[in-house]
Design an enzyme around this catalytic site. Structure first.
Site, PDB file in Angstrom:
ATOM      1  N   GLY A  51      -0.739   4.507  -0.039  1.00  0.00           N
ATOM      2  CA  GLY A  51      -1.734   5.626   1.096  1.00  0.00           C
ATOM      3  C   GLY A  51      -1.049   6.420   1.469  1.00  0.00           C
ATOM      4  O   GLY A  51       0.324   6.503   1.472  1.00  0.00           O
ATOM      5  N   HIS A 105     -18.487   5.073   2.760  1.00  0.00           N
ATOM      6  CA  HIS A 105     -17.956   6.337   2.598  1.00  0.00           C
ATOM      7  C   HIS A 105     -15.964   5.769   3.371  1.00  0.00           C
ATOM      8  O   HIS A 105     -15.206   6.149   2.402  1.00  0.00           O
ATOM      9  CB  HIS A 105     -17.849   7.727   3.194  1.00  0.00           C
ATOM     10  CG  HIS A 105     -16.912   8.807   3.550  1.00  0.00           C
ATOM     11  ND1 HIS A 105     -16.446   8.355   1.800  1.00  0.00           N
ATOM     12  CD2 HIS A 105     -16.307   9.545   4.034  1.00  0.00           C
ATOM     13  CE1 HIS A 105     -15.233  10.084   2.152  1.00  0.00           C
ATOM     14  NE2 HIS A 105     -15.451   9.702   3.545  1.00  0.00           N
ATOM     15  N   LEU A 162      -6.901  11.623   7.209  1.00  0.00           N
ATOM     16  CA  LEU A 162      -5.630  11.210   6.632  1.00  0.00           C
ATOM     17  C   LEU A 162      -4.476  11.442   8.172  1.00  0.00           C
ATOM     18  O   LEU A 162      -3.911  11.105   7.992  1.00  0.00           O
ATOM     19  CB  LEU A 162      -5.914  13.029   6.083  1.00  0.00           C
ATOM     20  CG  LEU A 162      -7.041  12.663   5.408  1.00  0.00           C
ATOM     21  CD1 LEU A 162      -7.281  14.099   4.261  1.00  0.00           C
ATOM     22  CD2 LEU A 162      -6.614  11.738   3.820  1.00  0.00           C
ATOM     23  N   GLY A 193       0.737  -1.000   0.402  1.00  0.00           N
ATOM     24  CA  GLY A 193       0.276   0.201   0.306  1.00  0.00           C
ATOM     25  C   GLY A 193       0.959   1.173  -0.360  1.00  0.00           C
ATOM     26  O   GLY A 193       1.739   1.635   0.718  1.00  0.00           O
ATOM     27  N   ARG A 209     -21.114  12.741  11.645  1.00  0.00           N
ATOM     28  CA  ARG A 209     -21.927  11.772  10.039  1.00  0.00           C
ATOM     29  C   ARG A 209     -22.904  10.834  10.145  1.00  0.00           C
ATOM     30  O   ARG A 209     -23.956  10.798  10.116  1.00  0.00           O
ATOM     31  CB  ARG A 209     -20.606  11.345   9.686  1.00  0.00           C
ATOM     32  CG  ARG A 209     -19.639  12.279   8.995  1.00  0.00           C
ATOM     33  CD  ARG A 209     -18.445  11.513   8.041  1.00  0.00           C
ATOM     34  NE  ARG A 209     -17.680  12.881   7.826  1.00  0.00           N
ATOM     35  CZ  ARG A 209     -16.349  12.313   7.241  1.00  0.00           C
ATOM     36  NH1 ARG A 209     -16.020  11.215   7.005  1.00  0.00           N
ATOM     37  NH2 ARG A 209     -15.840  13.099   6.849  1.00  0.00           N
ATOM     38  N   ALA A 263      -0.777   5.849   4.844  1.00  0.00           N
ATOM     39  CA  ALA A 263      -0.267   4.872   5.508  1.00  0.00           C
ATOM     40  C   ALA A 263       1.113   4.140   4.697  1.00  0.00           C
ATOM     41  O   ALA A 263       2.293   4.155   5.631  1.00  0.00           O
ATOM     42  CB  ALA A 263      -1.027   4.394   6.066  1.00  0.00           C
ATOM     43  N   GLY A 264       0.900   3.359   4.125  1.00  0.00           N
ATOM     44  CA  GLY A 264       2.079   3.365   3.678  1.00  0.00           C
ATOM     45  C   GLY A 264       2.844   4.164   3.298  1.00  0.00           C
ATOM     46  O   GLY A 264       4.314   3.654   2.894  1.00  0.00           O
TER      47      GLY A 264
HETATM   48  C1  FAD Z   1     -14.201  10.755  -1.454  1.00  0.00           C
HETATM   49  C2  FAD Z   1     -13.074  10.567  -0.144  1.00  0.00           C
HETATM   50  C3  FAD Z   1     -13.266  11.873   0.755  1.00  0.00           C
HETATM   51  C4  FAD Z   1     -12.187  12.202   1.505  1.00  0.00           C
HETATM   52  N1  FAD Z   1     -11.806  13.228   2.679  1.00  0.00           N
HETATM   53  C5  FAD Z   1     -11.212  12.887   3.833  1.00  0.00           C
HETATM   54  C6  FAD Z   1     -10.931  13.726   3.960  1.00  0.00           C
HETATM   55  O1  FAD Z   1     -11.194  15.099   3.478  1.00  0.00           O
HETATM   56  N2  FAD Z   1     -10.057  13.494   5.842  1.00  0.00           N
HETATM   57  C7  FAD Z   1      -9.764  12.301   5.978  1.00  0.00           C
HETATM   58  O2  FAD Z   1      -9.325  12.538   7.478  1.00  0.00           O
HETATM   59  N3  FAD Z   1     -10.450  11.651   5.906  1.00  0.00           N
HETATM   60  C8  FAD Z   1     -10.748  11.334   4.271  1.00  0.00           C
HETATM   61  N4  FAD Z   1     -11.435  10.199   4.129  1.00  0.00           N
HETATM   62  C9  FAD Z   1     -11.094   9.338   4.141  1.00  0.00           C
HETATM   63  C10 FAD Z   1      -9.380   8.884   3.771  1.00  0.00           C
HETATM   64  O3  FAD Z   1      -9.249   9.508   2.466  1.00  0.00           O
HETATM   65  C11 FAD Z   1      -8.854   7.357   4.068  1.00  0.00           C
HETATM   66  O4  FAD Z   1      -9.274   7.168   5.443  1.00  0.00           O
HETATM   67  C12 FAD Z   1      -7.185   7.121   3.794  1.00  0.00           C
HETATM   68  O5  FAD Z   1      -7.006   8.056   3.074  1.00  0.00           O
HETATM   69  C13 FAD Z   1      -7.221   5.854   3.786  1.00  0.00           C
HETATM   70  O6  FAD Z   1      -6.285   6.053   3.224  1.00  0.00           O
HETATM   71  P1  FAD Z   1      -5.477   4.589   3.888  1.00  0.00           P
HETATM   72  O7  FAD Z   1      -3.333   4.544   3.309  1.00  0.00           O
HETATM   73  O8  FAD Z   1      -5.131   3.770   5.024  1.00  0.00           O
HETATM   74  O9  FAD Z   1      -5.267   3.892   2.099  1.00  0.00           O
HETATM   75  P2  FAD Z   1      -5.672   3.799   0.543  1.00  0.00           P
HETATM   76  O10 FAD Z   1      -4.885   5.437   0.150  1.00  0.00           O
HETATM   77  O11 FAD Z   1      -6.732   3.244   0.414  1.00  0.00           O
HETATM   78  O12 FAD Z   1      -4.255   2.949   0.031  1.00  0.00           O
HETATM   79  C14 FAD Z   1      -4.316   1.982  -0.336  1.00  0.00           C
HETATM   80  C15 FAD Z   1      -3.098   1.848  -1.279  1.00  0.00           C
HETATM   81  O13 FAD Z   1      -2.974   0.321  -0.668  1.00  0.00           O
HETATM   82  C16 FAD Z   1      -3.300  -0.634  -2.231  1.00  0.00           C
HETATM   83  N5  FAD Z   1      -3.653  -1.977  -1.549  1.00  0.00           N
HETATM   84  C17 FAD Z   1      -4.885  -2.290  -1.566  1.00  0.00           C
HETATM   85  N6  FAD Z   1      -5.249  -3.536  -1.783  1.00  0.00           N
HETATM   86  C18 FAD Z   1      -3.679  -4.463  -1.692  1.00  0.00           C
HETATM   87  C19 FAD Z   1      -4.262  -5.673  -2.838  1.00  0.00           C
HETATM   88  N7  FAD Z   1      -4.275  -6.690  -1.886  1.00  0.00           N
HETATM   89  N8  FAD Z   1      -2.185  -5.762  -3.088  1.00  0.00           N
HETATM   90  C20 FAD Z   1      -0.869  -4.191  -3.406  1.00  0.00           C
HETATM   91  N9  FAD Z   1      -2.058  -3.380  -3.143  1.00  0.00           N
HETATM   92  C21 FAD Z   1      -2.813  -2.972  -2.119  1.00  0.00           C
HETATM   93  C22 FAD Z   1      -3.393   0.254  -2.774  1.00  0.00           C
HETATM   94  O14 FAD Z   1      -3.159   0.183  -3.961  1.00  0.00           O
HETATM   95  C23 FAD Z   1      -2.970   1.693  -2.185  1.00  0.00           C
HETATM   96  O15 FAD Z   1      -1.012   2.080  -2.656  1.00  0.00           O
HETATM   97  C24 FAD Z   1     -11.589   9.947   2.629  1.00  0.00           C
HETATM   98  C25 FAD Z   1     -12.173   9.281   1.536  1.00  0.00           C
HETATM   99  C26 FAD Z   1     -13.314   9.637   0.531  1.00  0.00           C
HETATM  100  C27 FAD Z   1     -13.360   8.011  -0.564  1.00  0.00           C
END
Ligand code: FAD
Ligand code: FES
Lengths: 643, 253
Positions: A48, A407, A447, A46, A336, A50-51
């Site tokens: 995102g 969401h 975030l 990942g 929410r 976090a990753g």
């Molecule tokens: C439209 C929208 C608006 C938002 N607005 C806000 C906001 O304003 N403020 C806020 O705090 N939060 C907001 N959120 C929530 C927030 O964006 C997410 O919860 C957060 O970004 C998740 O980050 P993450 O790093 O955990 O995962 P993600 O960003 O979901 O990253 C997942 C990563 O894992 C990888 N991955 C997944 N499965 C696999 C697999 N099987 N094999 C290999 N790679 C894989 C993907 O390629 C990606 O790189 C919003 C969410 C949405 C949908």
């Protein structure tokens, strides 16, 4: 609840006063010496927030990092879509904010179902996140004096949200991505894009690697390491229609679950109140209109049932600003889950607007009158543009029509205070874990959590794991790697061989509808039992009637989707089971049987003040519900109120 | 109001990176004008699966115009006819009943086709690796408000930073130049105090990597700006040129 169960899950929260726990923990964790760091390999799945943040920070420390994502570039992770902002207890506005208040708001917002110590730590490091991002060159909104600007978000009475127009996630992710690219340049991170993780390899009880499919040529590959970090995001796409990116999935987490990681609180799902309503059955996703819009937009429906008039024909006196009416203190800025249920209640009672009556108005007329169109455009221009693109209506002239949509997921793999799962050596960060938001997440907190986990937690706790365990050398020639590859191959081949009549997408849509209808904004025991039966039936049909064309040895998007849907079909049942077992309402989990006279959540603290984590017990066996009790020593348990 | 369209699609089909590709024609009926362009392709794919034909491969993820994953040449225009709109945000109400729509992948030497409409854009990542960052480790940062940024500079930096990295600028340019992409990143950092210390090396290294990837030169036709879904202005290219000149003149690396 048996004591055997409670003894089983230990969150390993350090003792001592809450404000000193993280410091104490950091002081006590073992360190890897600088010259030894380069001897360790770490897999981060990942990219995102976090990753990306974790991979870059661990590489900066000197570890060898392998970074994986399924998109063609690390910069495209779903985090990119976050709009509104990120919280931090900076108190730059001098409005009374503090670490304590952010902690308090988050515990309360989560309806008292999160682990206090984790939430406190999150609030503590929140300020460092902003500093780090500013230093990276993230172009946050500024005031004329050059200082950082803030806005207000739901569930809070202070202004603590930092933002970059309506594209905060994009800018924060590009910041983390740039740090990651810098480490690729330095040779400390190796990138594996267009790879999907399909299995976790556990050797002698410790996570030691992954199996993934190269999505370009279909080859199965495996990688060994001394620690594995899953940062794979949330599982909201189980509902098909959601604000998630299309590729978001539960596969990585689900595969880890089947290798021994417990899945916590899957029924805690967040339905966001302000999304663009469904228009047709071809609909492929739903689009969020950021919560920040509720700063200036007023939510209303007509006072009269089935009022067919266009909004400009309805005078103020004949409108029901129902959030302002029901929650005078927080008004449009209630949490929410509260706003979503209120919208559903109004629509179900016949006051909804638009064709089908499944929408409410979000109206900017007063704000535009007060501040001028230019000001509103500067704040929300890209959101208004997006709304107009999708609906062909101009929100500067007519109110938006919005409805709640799936969401975010508060549930996720269970982790202890160190973010380590029940499989030693496997850490879970960001939305993929269950840790900080209880049963409802406040806006602008995901975030914050993703970056806190990635920049400021994992770099310490992963080091502690490496320094305190003996980790014998393991390569991908180990029989366990072979076994996992073989099992993955069999699964892929089985899917291709079914050659039935129904497309993968049709199964996904049907599962999504089942979950939305029976396990969405309102749930009850009977509906959940029905859902479990129906999901089982659908799963059986999938394995006998799905049609996946093409081969396993090439780029095959349908096959990718099939694998994800197959996992959603297993996971969906556990989600429904979790909702059925939790005989109370809390946050996003609303059981109709348990509500206050005002239609608010009615918790049962005597019986359910705990985390429920599901343990895989084998194919064809019911999973086991484990429990981690929650204690509220700092914020006393009370009925949550936004009145 | 939603209407229905009957359409002919001419789509580039190519089995694998080396394989010869060709256009294939498909007919679609009763497409709602409320659909997005990608939803229209979903409908096509569902029909192809029913007929035992392999679905068309195309990249997409967020479907809300921000991830930069979707990338289609639609009737010869990168992301189609709408201004500042990605393929995923383009809606069928933009088309007429009876239209024939030609759909191709991005065409550029630096973006080889992987399958059908999917291309490899990893060249962009390598340009970023060459210098698209500020060298600050986690934990090094001073207080956020210790670095004051003039609001106009911050706004302009944000204008540049909104680039979604989709590659439409390259696809739209007859020389397949990546100048707008590189310029957006160089500008963002050039405008901010955080980016200043590494200013010289950054622009030199990013431009060198861009050339090495096989992107063409910029001849100021501004097609990139016209195609950019994020509205990145060519004034950033002027800034890139100034930064490059400055780096060359001061010589320092
Ligand atoms: C439209 C929208 C608006 C938002 N607005 C806000 C906001 O304003 N403020 C806020 O705090 N939060 C907001 N959120 C929530 C927030 O964006 C997410 O919860 C957060 O970004 C998740 O980050 P993450 O790093 O955990 O995962 P993600 O960003 O979901 O990253 C997942 C990563 O894992 C990888 N991955 C997944 N499965 C696999 C697999 N099987 N094999 C290999 N790679 C894989 C993907 O390629 C990606 O790189 C919003 C969410 C949405 C949908
Ligand atoms: S799919 Fe993300 S920008 Fe189009």
């Amino acid at each position: 609840m048996s004591t055997a169960q409670t003894a089983y899950l230990n969150g390993r929260v350090p003792d001592g006063p809450i404000a000193g726990k993280w410091e104490k923990c950091k002081n006590e964790m073992k360190l890897v010496s600088p010259s030894n760091k380069r001897k360790y390999d770490i897999i981060v799945v990942g990219t995102g927030l976090a990753g990306g943040a974790a991979a870059a920070s661990l590489a900066e420390l000197g570890y060898n990092v392998k970074s994986f994502c399924f998109q063609d570039s690390a910069r495209r992770a779903h985090s990119i879509a976050a709009q509104g902002g990120i919280n931090a207890a900076k108190n730059y506005q001098n409005d009374g904010d503090s670490v304590w208040r952010l902690f308090y708001d988050t515990v309360k917002g989560g309806d008292f179902r999160s682990r206090e110590a984790n939430v406190y730590r999150l609030a503590e490091v929140s300020a460092n996140i902003i500093d780090q991002c500013v230093a990276q060159g993230v172009p946050f909104a500024r005031e004329y004096g050059g200082v950082l600007a803030n806005r207000t978000f739901g569930g809070a009475l202070v202004s603590r949200t930092f933002y970059a127009r309506g594209q905060t996630g994009q800018q924060l992710l590009l910041g983390a991505y740039s740090a990651l690219m810098r480490q690729v340049h330095h040779g400390k991170v190796k990138l594996f894009t267009r790879r999907e993780m399909l299995d976790l390899v556990v050797v002698d009880g410790v996570a030691r690697g992954i199996v993934c499919r190269n999505l370009v040529n279909g080859q199965l590959e495996s990688y060994a390491a001394h620690a594995v970090l899953l940062c794979t995001g949330g599982y909201g796409n189980a509902y098909y229609l959601a604000t998630y990116a299309k590729g978001s999935n539960v596969t990585a987490a689900w595969r880890a679950y089947k290798r021994g990681a417990f899945f916590a609180n899957p029924c805690y799902t967040q339905i966001h109140p302000t999304c663009i309503p469904v228009t047709g059955d071809y609909q492929s996703k739903l689009t969020l209109m950021s919560e920040s819009l509720r700063n200036d937009g007023r939510v209303w429906v007509p006072l009269k049932k089935d009022d067919g008039r266009s909004p400009d024909q309805i005078p103020d006196g004949e409108r029901d600003y129902y959030l302002e009416r029901r929650y005078p203190t927080y008004g449009n800025m209630v949490a929410r889950d509260v706003a979503s249920r209120a919208a559903k209640e109004r629509c179900d009672s016949g006051f909804g607007v638009g064709s089908g009556g499944q929408a409410v108005f979000l109206d900017f007329a007063d704000a535009i009158k007060r501040d001028g169109e230019a000001t509103i455009r500067a704040k929300y221009g890209n959101l208004f543009h997006m709304y107009q693109k999708i609906t062909a209506e101009n929100p500067y002239q007519a109110p938006m029509r919005i409805y709640p949509a799936m969401h975010y997921t508060m549930g996720g793999l269970w982790v202890d205070y160190y973010l380590q799962s029940t499989i030693p050596g496997m850490f879970v960060l960001g939305e993929a874990n269950f840790s900080d938001h209880g049963s409802n997440r406040l806006g602008a907190s995901a975030l914050m959590q993703g970056l806190a986990d990635g920049y400021f937690m994992a770099p310490y706790t992963v080091g502690d794991h490496l320094a305190s365990r003996k980790l014998p050398a393991v390569t991908t020639d180990h029989p366990e790697f072979r076994r996992c590859i073989d099992e993955t191959r069999t699964r892929v081949e089985t899917m291709l061989k079914v050659n039935g009549r129904r497309s993968v997408d049709s199964f996904h849509r049907e599962l999504g509808k089942l979950l939305w209808d029976y396990c969405g904004m309102a749930r009850n025991a009977k509906g959940l039992e029905t859902a479990i039966q129906k999901i089982r039936g659908l799963r059986e049909e999938f394995w006998s009637n799905v049609r996946v064309l093409g081969s396993g040895n090439s780029l095959n998007q349908d096959l990718e989707h099939a694998g994800r849907v197959a996992d959603f079909l297993e996971f969906g049942e556990v989600l429904a089971r979790d909702a059925l077992a939790r005989n109370e309402s809390c946050g996003g989990h609303f059981r109709e049987e348990f509500q206050t006279p005002d239609n608010d959540t009615l918790r049962d603290d005597a019986n359910f003040c705990h985390v429920a984590a599901w343990e895989y017990a084998g194919a064809d066996k019911d999973p086991i519900r484990r429990v981690e009790p929650l204690e509220f020593k700092e914020v006393p348990l009370t009925q949550r109120s936004y009145k | 109001m939603s209407d229905k369209l009957n359409l002919t699609l001419k789509i580039w089909r190519q089995a694998s990176p080396g394989a010869a590709g060709e256009f294939k024609s498909y007919k679609l009926y009763d497409i709602s004008t409320d659909m997005s362009f990608l939803e229209m392709l979903d409908v096509l794919n569902e029909e192809l699966i029913q007929k035992n034909d392999e679905p068309v491969a195309f990249d997409h993820d967020c479907r809300e115009g921000i991830c930069g994953m979707c990338n289609l040449m639609i009737d010869g225009q990168a992301h189609g006819p709408d201004l500042e709109t990605t393929t995923c945000q383009l809606h069928m109400r933009r088309f007429r009943n009876g239209d024939t729509i030609v759909i191709e992948p991005w065409r550029a030497r630096a973006f080889p086709v992987l399958k059908d409409l999917i291309v490899d854009r990893s060249a962009f990542d390598r340009i970023m690796q060459a210098g698209g960052f500020v060298s600050v480790n986690t934990g090094n940062a001073p207080d956020g408000n210790a670095i004051l940024v003039d609001k106009d500079d911050a706004d302009q930096a944000m204008d540049a930073a909104t680039c979604i990295g989709c590659g439409a600028c390259v696809a739209a340019c007859k020389n397949a130049s990546a100048m707008l992409f590189v310029a957006a990143k160089v500008s963002q950092y050039a405008l901010l105090p955080q980016g200043r210390p590494e200013r010289t090396a950054r622009v030199q290294n990013m431009v060198a990597q861009m050339d090495q990837e096989g992107f063409g030169g910029c001849t100021n036709t501004n097609e990139c700006e016209a195609a950019c879904p994020a509205g990145i202005s060519v004034s950033n290219i002027a800034r890139l040129n100034r930064e490059y000149l400055r780096a060359t003149l001061t010589g320092a690396k």
